[in-house]
Enzyme design. Structure first.
Site, mmCIF file in Angstrom:
data_model
loop_
_atom_site.group_PDB
_atom_site.id
_atom_site.type_symbol
_atom_site.label_atom_id
_atom_site.label_comp_id
_atom_site.label_asym_id
_atom_site.label_seq_id
_atom_site.Cartn_x
_atom_site.Cartn_y
_atom_site.Cartn_z
ATOM 1 N N HIS A 282 43.520 -1.610 -64.530
ATOM 2 C CA HIS A 282 42.111 -1.299 -64.240
ATOM 3 C C HIS A 282 41.947 -0.850 -62.782
ATOM 4 O O HIS A 282 41.264 0.128 -62.496
ATOM 5 C CB HIS A 282 41.282 -2.557 -64.534
ATOM 6 C CG HIS A 282 39.826 -2.462 -64.270
ATOM 7 N ND1 HIS A 282 38.867 -2.577 -65.266
ATOM 8 C CD2 HIS A 282 39.112 -2.284 -63.117
ATOM 9 C CE1 HIS A 282 37.664 -2.455 -64.742
ATOM 10 N NE2 HIS A 282 37.776 -2.292 -63.431
ATOM 11 N N GLU A 283 42.610 -1.588 -61.871
ATOM 12 C CA GLU A 283 42.452 -1.261 -60.432
ATOM 13 C C GLU A 283 43.167 0.045 -60.082
ATOM 14 O O GLU A 283 42.647 0.846 -59.296
ATOM 15 C CB GLU A 283 42.963 -2.412 -59.560
ATOM 16 C CG GLU A 283 42.257 -3.753 -59.762
ATOM 17 C CD GLU A 283 40.754 -3.681 -59.690
ATOM 18 O OE1 GLU A 283 40.206 -2.795 -59.012
ATOM 19 O OE2 GLU A 283 40.090 -4.515 -60.354
ATOM 20 N N HIS B 222 41.084 2.906 -60.924
ATOM 21 C CA HIS B 222 40.037 3.211 -59.927
ATOM 22 C C HIS B 222 40.568 4.172 -58.852
ATOM 23 O O HIS B 222 39.823 5.002 -58.340
ATOM 24 C CB HIS B 222 39.551 1.939 -59.232
ATOM 25 C CG HIS B 222 38.450 1.214 -59.953
ATOM 26 N ND1 HIS B 222 37.233 1.796 -60.237
ATOM 27 C CD2 HIS B 222 38.360 -0.059 -60.404
ATOM 28 C CE1 HIS B 222 36.452 0.915 -60.853
ATOM 29 N NE2 HIS B 222 37.116 -0.229 -60.980
ATOM 30 N N CYS C 141 33.506 -4.569 -64.920
ATOM 31 C CA CYS C 141 33.783 -3.778 -63.721
ATOM 32 C C CYS C 141 32.644 -4.006 -62.741
ATOM 33 O O CYS C 141 31.465 -3.932 -63.128
ATOM 34 C CB CYS C 141 33.884 -2.298 -64.080
ATOM 35 S SG CYS C 141 34.234 -1.257 -62.642
ATOM 36 N N LEU C 142 33.003 -4.275 -61.484
ATOM 37 C CA LEU C 142 31.961 -4.544 -60.486
ATOM 38 C C LEU C 142 31.124 -3.298 -60.216
ATOM 39 O O LEU C 142 30.021 -3.417 -59.687
ATOM 40 C CB LEU C 142 32.600 -5.072 -59.197
ATOM 41 C CG LEU C 142 33.397 -6.380 -59.368
ATOM 42 C CD1 LEU C 142 34.032 -6.796 -58.046
ATOM 43 C CD2 LEU C 142 32.505 -7.497 -59.912
ATOM 44 N N GLY D 259 39.312 -8.484 -59.033
ATOM 45 C CA GLY D 259 40.000 -7.343 -58.433
ATOM 46 C C GLY D 259 38.981 -6.430 -57.775
ATOM 47 O O GLY D 259 37.778 -6.523 -58.056
ATOM 48 N N GLN E 245 35.847 1.583 -54.662
ATOM 49 C CA GLN E 245 34.606 0.898 -55.077
ATOM 50 C C GLN E 245 33.732 0.520 -53.879
ATOM 51 O O GLN E 245 32.548 0.233 -54.052
ATOM 52 C CB GLN E 245 34.935 -0.364 -55.892
ATOM 53 C CG GLN E 245 35.553 -0.064 -57.250
ATOM 54 C CD GLN E 245 35.865 -1.324 -58.011
ATOM 55 O OE1 GLN E 245 36.905 -1.932 -57.793
ATOM 56 N NE2 GLN E 245 34.967 -1.738 -58.874
#
Ligand code: K1U
Ligand code: ZN
Length: 190
Positions: A153-154, A157, A111-112, A64, A69
């Site tokens: 999670h997304e 963000h 998480c990226l 994702g 991000q």
């Protein structure tokens, strides 16, 4: 194109030509801001950004990616959890959790924007999410398992929330210090 990519992934990866974008890393303050809704006036921004976000997510690799991000504060998310290793790309514009279970599920998350950091996170086990696709068509998805965690999670963000915010301050500080140390070591490498 990467070998083995099916047509459905290729739809966004004509896109393959789209350059991946740099991913912001904690403590970048942009990651703590609230993203604004996408409007019809954003059509060309969305058309350009979606392929770049898929290219960025697949390269990372991740399952994702939210627009903040990559430094763009709009409510746009891409997801591909590849169930059974089959590509299943999703574009979610202005996604909203409209229902969730009382039951919680614990799952390890990464998480990226916090490379190589993982923690067990507890979230509603099931969610219903309303969103629009890149053509403005409205959708609803009901999810449990990995997709439920990824959707939450997304969407977090988009609101400046990171998975570490669900940890105790002790665990969060340990993880953030470990990240800072690893990023410093990475930068120092020739
Ligand atoms: O938003 C992000 O930072 C992406 C993140 C999404 C996510 C992972 C796990 C649970 C919830 C949400 C990631 O993709 S981290 C990398 C990752 O999970 C992964 C990478 C390669 C293969 C499989 C998973
Ligand atoms: Zn993340």
């Amino acid at each position: 194109m990467r070998p083995g990519l099916s047509g459905v992934k290729a739809r966004f990866m004509s896109d393959t030509e789209a350059p991946p974008l740099p991913i912001l890393i904690v403590p970048d303050p942009v990651l703590r801001k609230t993203a604004r809704p996408v409007t019809p006036a954003d059509a060309s921004l969305v058309a350009g950004l979606v392929p770049q976000m898929f290219a960025t997510m697949y390269k990372a690799p991740g399952i994702g990616l939210a627009a903040p991000q990559v430094g763009i504060l709009v409510r746009l998310v891409v997801i591909d959890i590849q169930p059974d290793k089959v590509p299943a790309p999703m574009v979610l514009i202005n996604p909203e959790v409209v229902a969730k279970s009382d039951e919680l599920a614990v799952r390890e998350e990464g998480c990226l924007s916090l490379p190589d950091q993982y923690a067990e996170i507890s979230r509603p086990a099931w969610v219903k999410v309303k969103y629009q696709d890149e053509h403005g068509t409205k959708h609803e998805v009901e999810a449990d398992g990995l997709l439920a965690a990824c959707l939450q999670h997304e969407i977090d963000h988009l609101n400046g929330v990171l998975f570490v915010d669900y940890l105790s301050s002790l665990k969060r500080n340990i993880l953030l210090r470990k990240l800072a140390k690893e990023m410093k070591e990475r930068k120092a490498k020739p």
